[in-house]
Motif scaffolding. Sequence first.
Motif, PDB file in Angstrom:
ATOM      1  N   ILE A  63       3.914   7.978  -0.449  1.00 19.70           N
ATOM      2  CA  ILE A  63       4.836   7.990   0.683  1.00 19.70           C
ATOM      3  C   ILE A  63       5.256   6.559   1.042  1.00 19.70           C
ATOM      4  O   ILE A  63       6.355   6.320   1.530  1.00 19.70           O
ATOM      5  CB  ILE A  63       4.190   8.726   1.885  1.00 19.70           C
ATOM      6  CG1 ILE A  63       5.273   9.276   2.802  1.00 19.70           C
ATOM      7  CG2 ILE A  63       3.220   7.877   2.642  1.00 19.70           C
ATOM      8  CD1 ILE A  63       4.737  10.289   3.793  1.00 19.70           C
ATOM      9  N   ARG A  64       4.386   5.617   0.767  1.00 20.46           N
ATOM     10  CA  ARG A  64       4.685   4.198   1.047  1.00 20.46           C
ATOM     11  C   ARG A  64       5.896   3.740   0.210  1.00 20.46           C
ATOM     12  O   ARG A  64       6.804   3.091   0.716  1.00 20.46           O
ATOM     13  CB  ARG A  64       3.453   3.362   0.675  1.00 20.46           C
ATOM     14  CG  ARG A  64       3.281   2.087   1.443  1.00 20.46           C
ATOM     15  CD  ARG A  64       2.014   1.374   0.987  1.00 20.46           C
ATOM     16  NE  ARG A  64       0.813   2.178   1.179  1.00 20.46           N
ATOM     17  CZ  ARG A  64       0.206   2.354   2.355  1.00 20.46           C
ATOM     18  NH1 ARG A  64       0.674   1.773   3.429  1.00 20.46           N
ATOM     19  NH2 ARG A  64      -0.871   3.082   2.454  1.00 20.46           N
ATOM     20  N   GLU A  65       5.892   4.114  -1.053  1.00 18.42           N
ATOM     21  CA  GLU A  65       6.992   3.699  -1.923  1.00 18.42           C
ATOM     22  C   GLU A  65       8.258   4.497  -1.603  1.00 18.42           C
ATOM     23  O   GLU A  65       9.375   3.990  -1.776  1.00 18.42           O
ATOM     24  CB  GLU A  65       6.612   3.852  -3.395  1.00 18.42           C
ATOM     25  CG  GLU A  65       5.608   2.812  -3.886  1.00 18.42           C
ATOM     26  CD  GLU A  65       4.198   3.017  -3.336  1.00 18.42           C
ATOM     27  OE1 GLU A  65       3.841   4.174  -2.990  1.00 18.42           O
ATOM     28  OE2 GLU A  65       3.448   2.024  -3.253  1.00 18.42           O
ATOM     29  N   ALA A  66       8.075   5.729  -1.106  1.00 24.97           N
ATOM     30  CA  ALA A  66       9.251   6.505  -0.676  1.00 24.97           C
ATOM     31  C   ALA A  66       9.920   5.779   0.490  1.00 24.97           C
ATOM     32  O   ALA A  66      11.150   5.764   0.601  1.00 24.97           O
ATOM     33  CB  ALA A  66       8.837   7.915  -0.275  1.00 24.97           C
ATOM     34  N   ALA A  67       9.113   5.162   1.358  1.00 29.83           N
ATOM     35  CA  ALA A  67       9.681   4.382   2.476  1.00 29.83           C
ATOM     36  C   ALA A  67      10.463   3.193   1.927  1.00 29.83           C
ATOM     37  O   ALA A  67      11.536   2.847   2.439  1.00 29.83           O
ATOM     38  CB  ALA A  67       8.568   3.913   3.413  1.00 29.83           C
ATOM     39  N   SER A  70      10.372  -4.401  -0.074  1.00 30.91           N
ATOM     40  CA  SER A  70       9.521  -3.302  -0.550  1.00 30.91           C
ATOM     41  C   SER A  70       8.076  -3.796  -0.591  1.00 30.91           C
ATOM     42  O   SER A  70       7.838  -5.000  -0.659  1.00 30.91           O
ATOM     43  CB  SER A  70       9.964  -2.849  -1.944  1.00 30.91           C
ATOM     44  OG  SER A  70       9.985  -3.943  -2.844  1.00 30.91           O
ATOM     45  N   ASN A  71       7.148  -2.853  -0.532  1.00 29.04           N
ATOM     46  CA  ASN A  71       5.726  -3.210  -0.591  1.00 29.04           C
ATOM     47  C   ASN A  71       5.445  -4.086  -1.811  1.00 29.04           C
ATOM     48  O   ASN A  71       5.743  -3.683  -2.942  1.00 29.04           O
ATOM     49  CB  ASN A  71       4.877  -1.938  -0.697  1.00 29.04           C
ATOM     50  CG  ASN A  71       4.622  -1.321   0.661  1.00 29.04           C
ATOM     51  OD1 ASN A  71       3.704  -1.737   1.367  1.00 29.04           O
ATOM     52  ND2 ASN A  71       5.449  -0.367   1.052  1.00 29.04           N
ATOM     53  N   CYS A  72       4.904  -5.284  -1.574  1.00 29.64           N
ATOM     54  CA  CYS A  72       4.554  -6.220  -2.654  1.00 29.64           C
ATOM     55  C   CYS A  72       5.735  -6.528  -3.569  1.00 29.64           C
ATOM     56  O   CYS A  72       5.551  -6.868  -4.741  1.00 29.64           O
ATOM     57  CB  CYS A  72       3.379  -5.705  -3.487  1.00 29.64           C
ATOM     58  SG  CYS A  72       1.914  -5.381  -2.504  1.00 29.64           S
ATOM     59  N   ASN A  73       6.942  -6.347  -3.051  1.00 32.04           N
ATOM     60  CA  ASN A  73       8.178  -6.580  -3.827  1.00 32.04           C
ATOM     61  C   ASN A  73       8.235  -5.760  -5.118  1.00 32.04           C
ATOM     62  O   ASN A  73       8.782  -6.195  -6.130  1.00 32.04           O
ATOM     63  CB  ASN A  73       8.349  -8.078  -4.147  1.00 32.04           C
ATOM     64  CG  ASN A  73       9.789  -8.418  -4.496  1.00 32.04           C
ATOM     65  OD1 ASN A  73      10.732  -7.736  -4.073  1.00 32.04           O
ATOM     66  ND2 ASN A  73       9.976  -9.464  -5.285  1.00 32.04           N
ATOM     67  N   THR A  74       7.677  -4.542  -5.046  1.00 31.20           N
ATOM     68  CA  THR A  74       7.635  -3.700  -6.251  1.00 31.20           C
ATOM     69  C   THR A  74       9.007  -3.117  -6.613  1.00 31.20           C
ATOM     70  O   THR A  74       9.213  -2.695  -7.752  1.00 31.20           O
ATOM     71  CB  THR A  74       6.631  -2.547  -6.053  1.00 31.20           C
ATOM     72  OG1 THR A  74       6.877  -1.984  -4.746  1.00 31.20           O
ATOM     73  CG2 THR A  74       5.200  -3.030  -6.122  1.00 31.20           C
ATOM     74  N   GLN A  75       9.917  -3.041  -5.637  1.00 31.28           N
ATOM     75  CA  GLN A  75      11.276  -2.516  -5.866  1.00 31.28           C
ATOM     76  C   GLN A  75      11.221  -1.168  -6.600  1.00 31.28           C
ATOM     77  O   GLN A  75      11.792  -1.028  -7.701  1.00 31.28           O
ATOM     78  CB  GLN A  75      12.110  -3.546  -6.640  1.00 31.28           C
ATOM     79  CG  GLN A  75      12.163  -4.901  -5.918  1.00 31.28           C
ATOM     80  CD  GLN A  75      12.581  -6.057  -6.791  1.00 31.28           C
ATOM     81  OE1 GLN A  75      13.715  -6.116  -7.244  1.00 31.28           O
ATOM     82  NE2 GLN A  75      11.639  -6.975  -7.036  1.00 31.28           N
TER      83      GLN A  75
END
Length: 229
Positions: A147-151, A42-47
Amino acid sequence: MSTVDVFNQIVQQRRSVRAFKKQAIDEQTLRSIFSTALGAPSNCNTQPWLSAVVSGELIETLREQVPAGVMQGEMSMDFPYAGKYDGIYRERQIAAANSLYSALGIDREDKSARDVQFFKNFTFFGAPHVVFLFLPACFVTEDNTGIREAADLGMYAQTLMLSMTAHGVGSCPQTALSFIADRLRKTLEISEDYKLMFGISFGYPDEGHASSHALTDRAELDSLVRFYS
Ligand SMILES: Cc1cc2nc3c(=O)[nH]c(=O)nc-3n(C[C@H](O)[C@H](O)[C@H](O)COP(=O)(O)O)c2cc1C
């Protein structure tokens, strides 16, 4: 078998399963499936995800509550669904639907039979388990930046379904399970801090069911992948 062969087999074996055996998955296997899925990137390992896994008595309650809510017009989608595809996307949508209807012996023109089949979404196609996937509300923005986190959530979902396949468990991702988000949040005691993206019904596949013959195809490699050097 090589690692590549094993991976290819898992990817090819995963398909949307729409008929399940009643047999529940034991807790140790459930924990193993969901534990492996946490390896998703996930982006920056934000999970940025929350899984609500429902089994046992509660899924039986939902099997009554969800169809009743839909029938009563309780629509509350966190991510409104345009439900309209054009061009090649429409063609693919029709092909996928036709493969299911033809496997089930449903005439494409028979709208009431199609509606009956669609409604089975709300009883989880008879699955003994369902997981609802939520995106933290802080990533849901009107300007679509979330939308980035939805990905990220999508990557988690696919890792989860491949983990299920590796454990011999079938799954069906379902946007239909996000239709009455408010009701589900209330029943599951999940706050408005989480928005429901979709659900996945899962369990051991009923391989003998006609729906298991519904196989979807994929576009040619060169039409979707451009190699540059
Ligand atoms: C996010 C998502 C939502 C979906 N929603 C539904 C759904 O509501 N009902 C359903 O029967 N299938 C649903 N599907 C399954 C797709 O129809 C299926 O993945 C596609 O036709 C490809 O077939 P396959 O999964 O068997 O490879 C969904 C798939 C995804 C990825």
